[in-house]
Design an enzyme around this catalytic site. Structure first.
Site, PDB file in Angstrom:
ATOM      1  N   LYS A   1     105.636  69.201  19.533  1.00  0.00           N
ATOM      2  CA  LYS A   1     105.867  67.795  19.867  1.00  0.00           C
ATOM      3  C   LYS A   1     104.523  67.162  20.215  1.00  0.00           C
ATOM      4  O   LYS A   1     103.993  67.351  21.306  1.00  0.00           O
ATOM      5  CB  LYS A   1     106.812  67.613  21.055  1.00  0.00           C
ATOM      6  CG  LYS A   1     107.263  66.131  21.204  1.00  0.00           C
ATOM      7  CD  LYS A   1     107.389  65.660  22.634  1.00  0.00           C
ATOM      8  CE  LYS A   1     106.144  65.080  23.200  1.00  0.00           C
ATOM      9  NZ  LYS A   1     105.744  63.751  22.667  1.00  0.00           N
TER      10      LYS A   1
ATOM     11  N   GLY B   1     108.434  62.090  19.016  1.00  0.00           N
ATOM     12  CA  GLY B   1     109.258  61.457  20.040  1.00  0.00           C
ATOM     13  C   GLY B   1     108.567  61.378  21.373  1.00  0.00           C
ATOM     14  O   GLY B   1     107.398  61.728  21.523  1.00  0.00           O
TER      15      GLY B   1
ATOM     16  N   VAL C   1     112.260  64.129  23.802  1.00  0.00           N
ATOM     17  CA  VAL C   1     111.950  65.316  23.008  1.00  0.00           C
ATOM     18  C   VAL C   1     111.282  66.387  23.853  1.00  0.00           C
ATOM     19  O   VAL C   1     111.619  67.575  23.764  1.00  0.00           O
ATOM     20  CB  VAL C   1     111.069  64.941  21.800  1.00  0.00           C
ATOM     21  CG1 VAL C   1     110.599  66.190  21.065  1.00  0.00           C
ATOM     22  CG2 VAL C   1     111.837  64.030  20.861  1.00  0.00           C
ATOM     23  N   GLY C   2     110.334  65.993  24.703  1.00  0.00           N
ATOM     24  CA  GLY C   2     109.653  66.966  25.548  1.00  0.00           C
ATOM     25  C   GLY C   2     110.613  67.676  26.485  1.00  0.00           C
ATOM     26  O   GLY C   2     110.551  68.906  26.646  1.00  0.00           O
TER      27      GLY C   2
ATOM     28  N   GLU D   1      98.122  73.121  30.977  1.00  0.00           N
ATOM     29  CA  GLU D   1      96.734  72.669  31.043  1.00  0.00           C
ATOM     30  C   GLU D   1      96.805  71.198  31.415  1.00  0.00           C
ATOM     31  O   GLU D   1      97.178  70.356  30.598  1.00  0.00           O
ATOM     32  CB  GLU D   1      96.031  72.887  29.701  1.00  0.00           C
ATOM     33  CG  GLU D   1      94.511  72.870  29.797  1.00  0.00           C
ATOM     34  CD  GLU D   1      93.940  71.475  29.693  1.00  0.00           C
ATOM     35  OE1 GLU D   1      93.611  70.905  30.762  1.00  0.00           O
ATOM     36  OE2 GLU D   1      93.824  70.951  28.589  1.00  0.00           O
TER      37      GLU D   1
ATOM     38  N   CYS E   1      89.947  65.650  30.048  1.00  0.00           N
ATOM     39  CA  CYS E   1      90.409  66.253  31.303  1.00  0.00           C
ATOM     40  C   CYS E   1      89.286  66.971  32.044  1.00  0.00           C
ATOM     41  O   CYS E   1      89.330  67.104  33.261  1.00  0.00           O
ATOM     42  CB  CYS E   1      91.574  67.193  31.041  1.00  0.00           C
ATOM     43  SG  CYS E   1      91.235  68.476  29.815  1.00  0.00           S
TER      44      CYS E   1
ATOM     45  N   GLU F   1      92.725  61.229  38.934  1.00  0.00           N
ATOM     46  CA  GLU F   1      92.189  61.229  37.577  1.00  0.00           C
ATOM     47  C   GLU F   1      92.365  59.853  36.950  1.00  0.00           C
ATOM     48  O   GLU F   1      93.485  59.356  36.818  1.00  0.00           O
ATOM     49  CB  GLU F   1      92.890  62.285  36.728  1.00  0.00           C
ATOM     50  CG  GLU F   1      92.302  62.438  35.346  1.00  0.00           C
ATOM     51  CD  GLU F   1      92.950  63.559  34.543  1.00  0.00           C
ATOM     52  OE1 GLU F   1      92.230  64.340  33.919  1.00  0.00           O
ATOM     53  OE2 GLU F   1      94.194  63.642  34.565  1.00  0.00           O
TER      54      GLU F   1
END
Length: 477
Positions: free
Chosen positions: A175, A206, A211-212, A250, A284, A384
Site C-alpha cells: 500500500k 488507498g 486500506v492501511g 520506521e 525522517c 518533527e
C-alpha cells in the site's frame, strides 16, 4: 525532463490491473503546479482481501524457489530500475516535488544500489542455516508481508522493504502513499518485466484509515512493515495487535547535529545545512537540530544563514533548484504553522520565516528557514516538522549537548562534528539514536537503518533488512 504520463494507475492483484475503485478515485496532484496529473482507485477492505488471498496462494510456490533463482530475479529488477531511472525520477518529481537533480541522483538511483546489495548478500554472505550444538537453526520466510510506504522517498522505501522480503522468500501486498502512488505503479511494471510471478507482489491503492488499517488487521497477513509518522505507526500497531503479527516500524525523527567546539565549523555548517534541507527537509533522518557551543552561537548562526541563502527555491524540474515545493498544500500549511509556532514561542528567525511573498505564486512552497536561540523545550525543537526548517540550539558543555540531543521522544539519526575523531565517537556512543554520522560520514545502504524509542523498531537494509523478514526455527537432532 518531460513529465511522464503513466497508465499504470490501477490496483495490481494476482497480476491483473484493476482500474475501478469501489470507493471512487484519488487525485494525484503535482505540488509545483496544483494540477491533477492522474487518478488512482481508492481501495477498500475488499481489494485488500483479494490481494492478501493472491499473496497467500503465491507464497506456496515462491517460498520454495531456490535462493539462486530469487537472486536472479532481484538482479533483473535492479537492471529494470536502471533502465527506467529517468522515468522514475521524473515521476517522483511530478507527484511529490523532489528537485529533479535529487530525484535522479538519489530517489531513483539509491534503490538500484539497495537491490543489488541485497542480491550480493544473498549470493555470498547471507545464510539461512546455522548449526548450534545439536540444533539446526533455520531462517524461513515469514509469509505474507504487508508493506505500507510513505510519500517522501516513494521508490526507495518500496525497494527497501519489498526486495529483501522477496529475497527471503515472502510474498507482498503493497500500500503506497496516496500522495505518490504513480511511482508504485511503475515499480509494478518493473516487476512484471523482471519476471516476478503473478501474485508474488500485489498493489492496493488507498488511504491509511481504510486500506492501511484493513491490511494491518488482516488475519492472512503475517507481518506489517510500515514507514511513516509516529502517529500513524501507533495506529498500525493497534490494528495489527488483534492477530499478534510482527510489526516493523520506521517512524519519525528529530535528529541532532552536535557540533563540538573543536570542529571544523565551515565544514560542519555546510554539511549540516545540506542535511537539514535534503529533499526539502522532508526526510525522517534530517539533522533538523543544530547544537552549537553557546560562546559561538551568533557566529555560527551567521554562517548557517549564509549557507541557507544558497538553497534556491523553485520549479523542481529546473536543474538549479535545490528546494522544490512541499509534497502537498496540506504539508506546506503544516510547515508554515510550525514556523509561526517558533516565532510565537520566542525563537529568533535568522533566515527565511513565514513570509512566502518571494516564492513562486503557484505551488506548495515554503522558504528555507533558520531559527536561532532555540530552547530545547520549544515545539520546533521537539516535534518533527518535515520541511526546510533548521533550529540552532546553544549548549554550555559537552554533557549538556548530549542531554539536549537525547531530549526528544525520537531516536532515528544524528551527527557529531569534532576535530578529534575519538572524541566524536565517544559522543556518538552516548546518543540514543539508531545511526550517527561523524564528520559527515556517508550513508551506507548495507548498514542497519532504524530507530530507538518512538522512531520505531526493527531494522532495514543490508543483512539486517533480510533477517527482518524471516522466522527462526530450531530443529534438534
Amino acid at each position: 525532463m518531460a513529465v511522464p504520463v503513466t497508465t499504470r494507475t490501477g490496483h495490481v492483484i494476482d497480476g491483473q490491473q484493476l482500474d475501478g475503485g469501489l470507493a471512487g478515485n484519488i487525485d494525484v496532484v503535482n505540488p509545483a503546479t496544483g494540477e491533477v496529473i492522474a487518478t488512482v482507485p481508492s481501495g477498500t477492505a475488499t481489494e485488500v482481501d483479494a490481494a492478501v488471498q493472491a499473496a497467500g496462494k503465491a507464497f506456496a510456490s515462491w517460498s520454495q524457489t531456490s535462493v539462486a533463482d530469487r537472486v536472479a530475479v532481484i538482479r533483473r529488477i535492479a537492471a529494470e530500475l536502471g533502465a527506467r531511472r529517468e522515468e522514475m525520477a521524473a515521476t517522483i518529481t511530478a507527484e511529490m516535488g523532489s528537485p529533479i537533480s535529487f530525484s535522479l541522483n538519489v530517489q531513483a538511483s539509491l534503490p538500484i544500489a539497495v537491490a543489488n546489495g541485497v542480491a550480493d548478500l544473498l549470493d555470498s554472505e547471507f545464510s539461512f542455516t546455522e548449526e548450534i550444538g545439536n540444533s539446526l537453526v533455520l531462517r524461513e520466510p515469514i509469509g505474507v508481508v504487508g508493506c505500507i510506504t510513505p510519500w517522501n522517498y516513494p521508490l526507495h522505501q518500496i525497494v527497501a522493504k519489498i526486495i529483501p522480503a522477496l529475497g527471503a522468500g515472502n510474498t507482498v501486498v503493497l500500500k503506497p502513499s496516496e500522495i505518490s502512488p504513480l511511482t508504485a505503479g511503475l515499480f509494478m511494471a518493473v516487476l512484471e518485466s523482471a519476471g516476478v510471478p503473478a501474485g508474488v507482489v500485489n498493489l492496493v491503492h488507498g488511504t491509511g484509515p481504510v486500506v492501511g488499517e484493513a491490511l494491518s488487521a488482516h488475519p492472512g497477513v503475517d507481518m506489517i512493515s510500515f514507514t511513516g509518522s509516529t502517529r500513524a505507526g501507533k495506529l498500525v500497531t493497534t490494528a495489527a495487535a488483534g492477530t499478534v503479527k510482527r510489526v516493523a516500524l520506521e517512524l519519525g525523527g528529530k535528529s541532532a547535529n552536535v557540533i563540538l567546539d573543536d570542529a571544523d565549523m565551515a565544514a560542519a555548517v555546510k554539511k549540516g545545512v545540506a542535511n537539514a534541507y535534503i529533499n526539502g527537509g522532508q526526510t525522517c533522518t534530517a539533522w533538523t537540530r543544530m547544537l552549537v557551543p553557546a560562546s559561538r552561537h551568533d557566529e555560527i548562526v551567521e554562517m548557517v544563514s549564509a549557507a541557507a541563502a544558497k538553497y534556491t527555491v523553485g520549479d523542481p524540474n529546473e536543474e538549479s533548484t535545490r528546494v522544490g515545493p512541499m509534497s502537498s498544500t496540506a504539508q506546506r500549511n503544516r510547515v508554515l504553522g510550525y514556523i509561526n509556532k517558533g516565532i510565537d514561542e520566542g525563537a529568533t528567525v535568522a533566515f527565511g520565516g513565514a513570509d512566502t511573498s518571494g516564492l513562486p505564486a503557484t505551488g506548495a512552497y515554503v522558504p528555507p528557514t533558520v531559527f536561532a536561540n532555540v530552547r530545547p523545550e520549544m515545539t520546533i525543537a521537539q516535534e518533527e516538522i518535515f520541511g526546510p526548517v533548521l533550529a540552532v540550539l546553544p549548549y554550555d558543555s559537552e554533557d549538556e549537548a548530549v542531554e539536549i540531543a537525547n531530549s526528544t521522544i525520537y531516536g532515528l539519526s544524528g551527527s557529531v562534528f569534532s576535530g578529534d575523531p575519538e572524541r566524536g565517537l565517544a559522543v556518538a556512543k552516548r546518543m540514543r539514536t539508531g545511526q550517527v554520522s561523524i564528520n559527515g560520514g556517508s550513508f551506507n545502504p548495507l548498514a542497519p537503518f532504524g530507530g530507538y524509542r518512538q522512531s520505531g523498531n526493527g531494522r532495514e537494509l543490508g543483512k539486517y533488512g533480510i533477517e527482518e523478514f524471516t522466522e527462526l526455527k530450531s530443529i534438534q537432532r
